[in-house]
Design a protein around this motif. Structure first.
Motif, mmCIF file in Angstrom:
data_model
loop_
_atom_site.group_PDB
_atom_site.id
_atom_site.type_symbol
_atom_site.label_atom_id
_atom_site.label_comp_id
_atom_site.label_asym_id
_atom_site.label_seq_id
_atom_site.Cartn_x
_atom_site.Cartn_y
_atom_site.Cartn_z
ATOM 1 N N THR A 1 0.870 -1.176 0.000
ATOM 2 C CA THR A 1 0.000 0.000 0.000
ATOM 3 C C THR A 1 0.907 1.225 0.000
ATOM 4 O OG1 THR A 1 -1.717 -1.166 1.240
ATOM 5 C CG2 THR A 1 -1.793 1.255 1.237
ATOM 6 N N PRO A 2 0.805 2.099 -1.018
ATOM 7 C CA PRO A 2 1.827 3.146 -1.177
ATOM 8 C C PRO A 2 1.680 4.269 -0.155
ATOM 9 C CG PRO A 2 0.116 3.403 -2.821
ATOM 10 C CD PRO A 2 -0.209 2.124 -2.079
ATOM 11 N N ALA A 3 2.796 4.960 0.053
ATOM 12 C CA ALA A 3 2.765 6.170 0.875
ATOM 13 C C ALA A 3 1.806 7.182 0.258
ATOM 14 C CB ALA A 3 4.164 6.767 0.991
ATOM 15 N N GLY A 4 1.080 7.910 1.108
ATOM 16 C CA GLY A 4 0.084 8.865 0.637
ATOM 17 C C GLY A 4 -1.312 8.296 0.587
ATOM 18 N N ALA A 5 -1.452 6.964 0.806
ATOM 19 C CA ALA A 5 -2.778 6.357 0.798
ATOM 20 C C ALA A 5 -3.636 6.936 1.907
ATOM 21 C CB ALA A 5 -2.660 4.848 0.936
ATOM 22 N N ARG A 6 -4.911 7.076 1.649
ATOM 23 C CA ARG A 6 -5.821 7.659 2.631
ATOM 24 C C ARG A 6 -6.149 6.654 3.736
ATOM 25 N NH1 ARG A 6 -10.732 10.200 -0.737
ATOM 26 N NH2 ARG A 6 -10.821 8.048 -1.514
ATOM 27 N N ALA A 7 -6.392 7.196 4.928
ATOM 28 C CA ALA A 7 -6.755 6.370 6.074
ATOM 29 C C ALA A 7 -7.859 7.067 6.853
ATOM 30 C CB ALA A 7 -5.547 6.119 6.970
ATOM 31 N N VAL A 8 -8.725 6.266 7.458
ATOM 32 C CA VAL A 8 -9.858 6.785 8.225
ATOM 33 C C VAL A 8 -9.931 6.030 9.539
ATOM 34 C CG1 VAL A 8 -12.340 7.206 8.261
ATOM 35 C CG2 VAL A 8 -11.108 7.265 6.086
ATOM 36 N N LEU A 9 -9.995 6.775 10.666
ATOM 37 C CA LEU A 9 -10.252 6.128 11.943
ATOM 38 C C LEU A 9 -11.700 5.669 11.981
ATOM 39 C CD1 LEU A 9 -8.497 8.245 14.722
ATOM 40 C CD2 LEU A 9 -7.705 6.202 13.567
ATOM 41 N N LEU A 10 -11.910 4.397 12.350
ATOM 42 C CA LEU A 10 -13.265 3.844 12.390
ATOM 43 C C LEU A 10 -13.826 4.055 13.788
ATOM 44 C CD1 LEU A 10 -12.661 0.564 10.353
ATOM 45 C CD2 LEU A 10 -13.370 2.823 9.544
ATOM 46 N N ASN A 11 -14.579 5.157 13.935
ATOM 47 C CA ASN A 11 -15.167 5.486 15.229
ATOM 48 C C ASN A 11 -16.571 6.031 15.017
ATOM 49 O OD1 ASN A 11 -14.696 8.097 14.242
ATOM 50 N ND2 ASN A 11 -12.803 8.323 15.405
ATOM 51 N N GLU A 12 -17.116 6.634 16.065
ATOM 52 C CA GLU A 12 -18.500 7.109 16.010
ATOM 53 C C GLU A 12 -18.687 8.299 15.082
ATOM 54 O OE1 GLU A 12 -21.053 5.660 17.435
ATOM 55 O OE2 GLU A 12 -19.795 4.104 18.326
ATOM 56 N N ALA A 13 -17.596 8.904 14.607
ATOM 57 C CA ALA A 13 -17.730 10.062 13.726
ATOM 58 C C ALA A 13 -18.183 9.679 12.329
ATOM 59 C CB ALA A 13 -16.404 10.812 13.649
ATOM 60 N N LEU A 14 -18.106 8.405 11.978
ATOM 61 C CA LEU A 14 -18.554 7.978 10.653
ATOM 62 C C LEU A 14 -20.079 7.905 10.637
ATOM 63 C CD1 LEU A 14 -15.533 7.236 10.534
ATOM 64 C CD2 LEU A 14 -16.169 5.281 9.132
ATOM 65 N N THR A 15 -20.667 8.413 9.581
ATOM 66 C CA THR A 15 -22.122 8.485 9.461
ATOM 67 C C THR A 15 -22.601 7.543 8.356
ATOM 68 O OG1 THR A 15 -22.086 10.803 10.137
ATOM 69 C CG2 THR A 15 -24.076 10.023 9.029
ATOM 70 N N PRO A 16 -23.582 6.681 8.638
ATOM 71 C CA PRO A 16 -24.103 5.804 7.578
ATOM 72 C C PRO A 16 -24.939 6.584 6.575
ATOM 73 C CG PRO A 16 -25.351 5.508 9.604
ATOM 74 C CD PRO A 16 -24.215 6.429 9.944
ATOM 75 N N LEU A 17 -24.893 6.152 5.338
ATOM 76 C CA LEU A 17 -25.737 6.734 4.298
ATOM 77 C C LEU A 17 -27.013 5.904 4.208
ATOM 78 C CD1 LEU A 17 -23.078 7.472 1.531
ATOM 79 C CD2 LEU A 17 -24.135 9.086 3.103
ATOM 80 N N PRO A 18 -28.142 6.476 4.609
ATOM 81 C CA PRO A 18 -29.383 5.685 4.687
ATOM 82 C C PRO A 18 -30.021 5.461 3.309
ATOM 83 C CG PRO A 18 -29.805 7.938 5.356
ATOM 84 C CD PRO A 18 -28.334 7.855 5.088
ATOM 85 N N ILE A 19 -29.401 4.615 2.521
ATOM 86 C CA ILE A 19 -29.936 4.311 1.193
ATOM 87 C C ILE A 19 -30.633 2.954 1.237
ATOM 88 C CG2 ILE A 19 -28.147 5.666 0.062
ATOM 89 C CD1 ILE A 19 -26.731 3.040 -0.607
ATOM 90 N N PRO A 20 -31.658 2.755 0.437
ATOM 91 C CA PRO A 20 -32.325 1.446 0.414
ATOM 92 C C PRO A 20 -31.452 0.398 -0.272
ATOM 93 C CG PRO A 20 -33.293 2.919 -1.210
ATOM 94 C CD PRO A 20 -32.330 3.744 -0.413
ATOM 95 N N GLU A 21 -31.697 -0.853 0.085
ATOM 96 C CA GLU A 21 -30.910 -1.943 -0.491
ATOM 97 C C GLU A 21 -31.112 -2.048 -1.995
ATOM 98 O OE1 GLU A 21 -30.451 -6.753 0.224
ATOM 99 O OE2 GLU A 21 -31.192 -5.481 1.855
ATOM 100 N N ALA A 22 -32.268 -1.576 -2.465
ATOM 101 C CA ALA A 22 -32.540 -1.648 -3.903
ATOM 102 C C ALA A 22 -31.643 -0.732 -4.717
ATOM 103 C CB ALA A 22 -34.009 -1.304 -4.164
ATOM 104 N N ASP A 23 -30.991 0.231 -4.077
ATOM 105 C CA ASP A 23 -30.127 1.178 -4.800
ATOM 106 C C ASP A 23 -28.700 0.679 -4.958
ATOM 107 O OD1 ASP A 23 -32.216 2.880 -5.079
ATOM 108 O OD2 ASP A 23 -31.594 4.308 -3.534
#
Length: 742
Positions: free
Chosen positions: A571-593
């Motif tokens: 995985t190269p230097a500069g790759a994006r990273a995200v802490l997996l915590n409560e700050a992440l918000t789900p996108l409420p899309i239906p399963e059909a989409d």
């Protein structure tokens, strides 16, 4: 002031030395034998503009004039200004800047802030040159000597007030604004004289009956907050600024208090009274009737007109009364404090009043005049408050302390303003990850967003096209994003990776070392983008801060939640990273989409979706949380003990369910509607055969082997297989590819 524009110092006289200036020894300006004193008059613009010019080499005047043609060009003042400092008109050209070697205050100045003197200077200058008598018409061009309309007032700053001077951490010269030439924040003020004149005109008084020449000062703003008469409004101003209104000879004159005495009244000048024959009656009010402290509330123009409270108090008095007043005007707090102290001292000096009578020979005295009353060998100043004319002039007066009207301003109160906030497009990452929490449906992707400054909330819109965006959700927490500093190589799964080191620059948030027990409880989890749209979930047991925002992460758990197939190599230097915590918000899309491409726009919730502050992203949710994990522990078994014949391939099923981490069950939950697998027999990149099974095993028969390879497989041969679990909703799960050596 107007009389000194073409007169006074620099026109009629000069001070030869500093000692002469201190003693006010004035030397007339002259030119000796040539009799052209205007040559040495810096202020005599008219003579310089109207006359021929002769050079004087060695002090001898040439017989031939220069090429200058009198009245050939207009004069324009490119810098016309005065510092807002006490007695600034003495030297309008100097400025106060402690950081400069050219820092000066005007001579005789006490260094106090004085916005009124700056305004008076500009008014006097423009009024003087606006009069035709002072500004002649040229005989050489169609215009006057001074082009008033082309004169530039000094200085107007393009930086917005009140952020300059309030934001001194942004502009280091902000401290100089207080006593400097700046007009921003001052030019919009109204002079006290103009304000009182306007109120008198509203009351119906003709201009000829109004005299405001005795008023001094300015207000940054004045609000009439109730239905009231102009007289009531003027009374409020008189209380705050300290002036009186007097009708004399048919004209209403407004006069500032604190003037010098116009006459001295001795005891012999008084007329005996009707009672007891006393010539004067002196009264002293009790201290308990006077305030010990005075509090005034005004508004601050440099803080969005918020209220400011100033106070004046006396210490050694026999009273504890506190008086409070509110004035609907915007005034610098330091100036309001000065006036509040003046009002308190005025009240205490005015507790001594006098009633006496004067003969008709004192007819020139008017109310508001100040006299020096010589009584019992003591001369005290009194301000006349009322006069009644009969056979003698009955006079009422209060004592005046002139020093109360020349007090220094209060301490400077810097404004506390927030910085002007400009929101830019946020940094946004849309993640299609395995299910991380029970409260988030497995098929919904997550959004991680950050911005500096954070606008409080981000609105998330989507549309299948370029318009018609609909609001999907709102992001209210700032995610913790970062980037790899160095390459991250593949590592072992299902056990600690002790060989790799993950160096991460984190934009916000922090990481701490955790115990193994906390690590197994999903602590310190990050999603690292190994390729566009592919994310490996990594956990770190040990975190070391090695620089500002930079962490060295070791004791890693790799490929968590079934993401081992997403490992980069590297995985190269500069790759994006995200802490997996409560700050992440789900996108409420239906399963059909799922599988449908959408255009997304994310930006400050207070802005319109068409704003430039929105980030545009194209993203197709694939429902990664519904994808079955790859099987593990793949092995094989021949039908006959010594090889040849049917070959049974076996593996262990994994579950994407969060309940699969429990140690209590005999087997992990299925997580799918039914158990189903696909097994591909590979020849390099070429597909030889596809087998299916409803159990974690499949038979690769001898006949199939012969059809695929031309003969049955034998011990020692290598066989590459690719096995994945099938989902009724999403199709193939993550495949595991391995080579078995038979």
């Amino acid at each position: 002031m107007q009389t000194n524009i073409a007169g006074g110092e620099g026109f009629d006289w000069f001070c030869a030395t500093e000692a002469d200036q201190a003693a006010q020894i004035r030397t007339p300006i002259s030119d000796g034998a040539h009799d052209k004193p205007w040559v040495f008059r810096p202020k005599d613009l008219r003579s310089w503009w109207s006359n021929r010019h002769f050079d004087r080499p060695g002090g001898m005047e040439s017989a031939t004039p220069t090429a200058w043609l009198p009245q050939s060009k207009p004069i324009r003042f490119t810098e016309l200004g005065c510092p807002a400092i006490d007695r600034g008109t003495n030297q309008p050209n100097v400025f106060y800047d402690p950081k400069s070697s050219e820092s000066f205050v005007p001579y005789f100045s006490r260094g106090w802030r004085d916005d009124a003197i700056q305004r008076a200077y500009l008014e006097a200058t423009y009024l003087f040159w606006g009069k035709p008598a002072n500004n002649p018409v040229s005989t050489e061009y169609a215009g006057r000597m001074v082009e008033v309309g082309e004169c530039a007032a000094w200085t107007w700053d393009a930086r917005p007030y009140p952020f300059i001077p309030a934001l001194s951490e942004v502009w280091t010269d902000g401290a100089n604004w207080r006593l400097g030439h700046w007009l921003a924040g001052r030019l919009g003020a109204v002079s006290l004289a103009a304000l009182v004149r306007h109120l008198c005109r509203r009351a119906g008084l003709p201009e000829a009956r109004i005299d405001v020449s005795g008023l001094w000062g300015a207000a940054e703003g004045y609000a009439i907050t109730a239905l009231e008469s102009p007289r009531a409004s003027i009374t409020t101003l008189a209380r705050h600024f300290g002036f009186d209104a007097v009708e004399s000879e048919g004209v209403i004159r407004f006069i500032m208090r604190g003037r010098a005495p116009v006459a001295t009244i001795a005891h012999d000048d008084l007329v005996a009274g009707n009672t007891g024959g006393e010539a004067i009656e002196l009264t002293r009010a009790q201290e308990t009737e006077l305030p010990q402290a005075l509090k005034w509330q005004v508004a601050r123009a440099d803080e969005d007109y918020d209220a400011a409270l100033v106070e004046a108090s006396r210490i050694t008095v026999d009273t504890s009364r506190i008086a409070s007043e509110s004035f609907p005007m915007a005034v610098p707090p330091e100036e309001a404090e000065r006036r509040c102290r003046r009002a308190l001292q005025e009240a205490w000096a005015g507790r001594e009043s006098a009633v006496f009578r004067l003969p008709p020979t004192k007819l020139a005295l008017d109310p508001a005049d100040v006299i020096a009353l010589d009584h019992d060998g003591r001369a005290q100043q009194f301000r006349l408050t009322a006069i009644a004319d009969a056979e003698a002039r009955g006079v009422e007066a209060v004592r005046q302390d002139r020093e109360a009207y020349d007090l220094p301003p209060g301490a400077e109160r810097p404004a506390t303003l927030p910085r002007a906030v400009t929101f830019g497009p946020p940094e946004v990452i849309l993640l299609d990850l395995p299910q991380l929490r029970d409260d988030i449906p497995a098929h919904q992707p997550l959004i991680a967003a950050t911005a500096k400054p954070w606008p409080g909330a981000l609105a998330v819109y989507r549309s299948p096209g370029e318009d018609g965006f609909e609001l999907v959700t709102t992001v209210r927490r700032r995610a913790n994003l970062g980037r790899l500093v160095s390459d991250l190589w593949p590592g072992p799964t299902s056990r600690f990776d002790m060989g790799n080191v993950l160096i991460l620059d984190l934009m916000s948030g922090q990481l701490d070392s955790v115990s193994d027990l906390a690590l197994f409880g999903d602590a310190n989890a990050l999603a690292i983008e190994t390729a566009p749209g592919r994310w490996e979930i990594v956990q770190a047991g040990h975190a070391e801060l090695i620089a500002s925002g930079r962490y060295r992460l070791t004791r890693l758990l790799r490929g968590q939640r079934g993401t081992e197939q997403a490992m980069g190599n590297p995985t190269p230097a500069g790759a994006r990273a995200v802490l997996l915590n409560e700050a992440l918000t789900p996108l409420p899309i239906p399963e059909a989409d799922l599988g449908i491409p959408f255009n997304w726009r994310i930006g400050p919730a207070r802005q319109a979706v068409s704003s430039d502050t929105f980030t545009a992203i194209s993203f197709t949710p694939e429902g990664e949380g519904l994808r079955p994990f790859s099987p593990v522990h793949i092995d094989q078994q021949w039908r006959r003990p010594h090889g040849l014949g049917d070959l049974t391939l076996r593996w262990t099923r994994r579950s994407r369910s969060l309940a699969a981490d429990s140690w209590q069950g005999m087997e992990v939950p299925l997580g799918e509607e039914q158990e189903s697998y696909e097994v591909r027999i590979m020849d390099g990149a070429a597909l030889k055969r596809t087998l299916t099974s409803n159990a974690p095993s499949v038979v690769y028969s001898a006949a199939q082997q012969t059809a695929d390879w031309g003969a049955e497989l034998t011990p020692g041969d290598g066989l590459t297989v690719r096995i994945c679990q099938l989902s009724a909703r999403i199709g193939r799960g993550t495949a595991r590819t391995t080579t078995l050596y038979l």
